[in-house]
Design an enzyme around this catalytic site. Structure first.
Site, PDB file in Angstrom:
ATOM      1  N   VAL A 121       0.864  -1.175   0.000  1.00 23.88           N
ATOM      2  CA  VAL A 121       0.000   0.000   0.000  1.00 23.88           C
ATOM      3  C   VAL A 121       0.899   1.223   0.000  1.00 23.88           C
ATOM      4  O   VAL A 121       2.114   1.138   0.193  1.00 23.88           O
ATOM      5  CB  VAL A 121      -0.965   0.027   1.207  1.00 23.88           C
ATOM      6  CG1 VAL A 121      -1.964  -1.111   1.125  1.00 23.88           C
ATOM      7  CG2 VAL A 121      -0.200  -0.009   2.523  1.00 23.88           C
ATOM      8  N   ASP A 122       0.287   2.360  -0.191  1.00 18.47           N
ATOM      9  CA  ASP A 122       0.959   3.641  -0.394  1.00 18.47           C
ATOM     10  C   ASP A 122       2.125   3.891   0.559  1.00 18.47           C
ATOM     11  O   ASP A 122       1.966   3.867   1.775  1.00 18.47           O
ATOM     12  CB  ASP A 122      -0.090   4.744  -0.226  1.00 18.47           C
ATOM     13  CG  ASP A 122       0.436   6.110  -0.624  1.00 18.47           C
ATOM     14  OD1 ASP A 122       1.575   6.189  -1.111  1.00 18.47           O
ATOM     15  OD2 ASP A 122      -0.308   7.089  -0.450  1.00 18.47           O
TER      16      ASP A 122
END
Length: 382
Positions: free
Chosen positions: A217-218
């Site tokens: 994820v980011d």
């Protein structure tokens, strides 16, 4: 006595020459923040940076990767960083700064293509397949070769958060060169660090040999400002950077991408609580500012060796839409103070980048080719 005097003069000249060469060999670090989807702010910094390098060297073919020894980026900043070091063959980058920004701008709607979720969608979601296709186009050579972390002109660092290990995961050129188990395709690396969980599903990726996997994820959630990670990597990477013993040996340019939300959106709700989006903005922007303050303190004895460029919205009083390219360059520099707080300087961002490039070129040896043969035996995994 005459002989002693001559000897002292010889040693004095040798010492001055050695110190001059030592100053010339400062390791140069460039980092680009994440945040947002357009990359307008950091794109403006990068274009002006490369223009200034070409202007001050008198060489229109100079590239950012020629004058930095390592580049790190998060989110949209990682996309730009990877494009600036992606080797098109012969050790030269595929994209100029202008070409990289133009590519992202032209493909903005494809990179972040909205899709409907459910009959009555409440939140906007984006198509991962559309972004995948664009990134594959960016990091594929004309001969059809899909570029990996090994296929970069200069070392690169890109962070994300791995759900499998519940810890940050840092992609690096050094680890990829050491083992194929840490070599990933560049488009997947950029996709991983851009997988904002509020907009995209977690991105599953494997190394080239399939031995290392990551549910990403980011990277902006844990390392929106990657400057500290880049500095730490260089300080501990004795095989690639053997002459670096402390921050005194570094020259760092950290490019921000503007606040995640305008100051006008950071106000409390009518019920007296912060909205979830405000909380996320506080966390992401707060971590970036803390990194800036920490590095500012670390470089307190050599403040010119660490330069932070950030858009703060002071030209519009912190309200309204985010400023455009020319506006962010003309904003006055806002500098973090050692014990907290900020001060507004008379110098503009445009002038500060120009001053840094002047020092960068002056303190650089003739541009080294965008090739590196050394590898790093040390992991920067955590």
């Amino acid at each position: 006595m005459d002989l002693d005097k001559v000897t002292m003069e010889i040693f004095s000249k040798l010492e001055q020459k050695w110190l001059y060469q030592y100053e010339q060999k400062k390791t140069r670090i460039l980092t680009v923040d994440g945040g947002g989807t357009t990359g307008i702010v950091c794109g403006a910094w990068l274009i002006h940076l490369e223009d200034q390098i070409c202007s001050k060297t008198g060489d229109p073919h100079s590239r950012i990767s020629d004058y930095f020894d390592i580049i790190a980026g998060t989110g949209i900043g990682a996309v730009f960083a990877a494009m600036l070091v992606a080797d098109g063959g012969g050790g030269r980058p595929i994209f100029t700064a202008k070409d990289a920004v133009k590519f992202v701008t032209v493909n903005q709607t494809r990179l972040f293509k909205a899709k409907n979720v459910g009959v009555f969608p409440r939140k906007r979601r984006y198509s991962g397949k559309s972004m995948d296709k664009v990134l594959k186009e960016a990091f594929r050579r004309e001969d059809g070769k899909v570029l990996t972390l090994r296929d970069t002109c200069k070392p690169i660092l890109v962070p994300c958060f791995d759900l499998n290990s519940s810890a940050p995961f840092v992609f690096s050129r050094a680890d990829a060169t050491e083992s194929t188990s840490f070599d990933f395709e560049l488009w997947k690396v950029c996709r991983a660090t851009s997988a904002n969980p509020s907009m995209f599903k977690p991105f599953q990726l494997n190394s080239v040999d399939g031995k290392t996997s990551c549910s990403a994820v980011d990277g902006g959630l844990v390392m929106n400002n990657p400057a500290a990670a880049a500095v730490t990597h260089v300080l501990h990477n004795k095989r690639d950077f053997p002459s670096v013993t402390s921050v005194d040996d570094l020259l760092v340019l950290s490019l921000g991408n503007g606040p995640l939300s305008p100051q006008s959106n950071m106000k409390l709700r009518n019920d007296g609580y912060c909205s979830p989006s405000s909380v996320v903005s506080i966390v992401v922007d707060g971590v970036s500012e803390i990194v800036d303050q920490i590095l500012g303190n670390a470089f307190c004895w050599n403040p010119n060796d660490y330069v932070r460029i950030q858009a703060n919205g002071y030209t519009s009083g912190g309200v309204g839409p985010r400023p455009r390219e020319e506006e962010v360059l003309e904003e006055r520099v806002v500098e973090s103070l050692p014990l907290g707080g900020k001060r507004l300087l008379t110098e503009t961002n445009r002038q500060r980048i120009g001053s840094f490039v002047q020092r960068l070129v002056k303190n650089s040896l003739p541009p080294s080719p965008c090739k590196e043969t050394n590898v790093n035996p040390l992991k920067n995994r955590r």
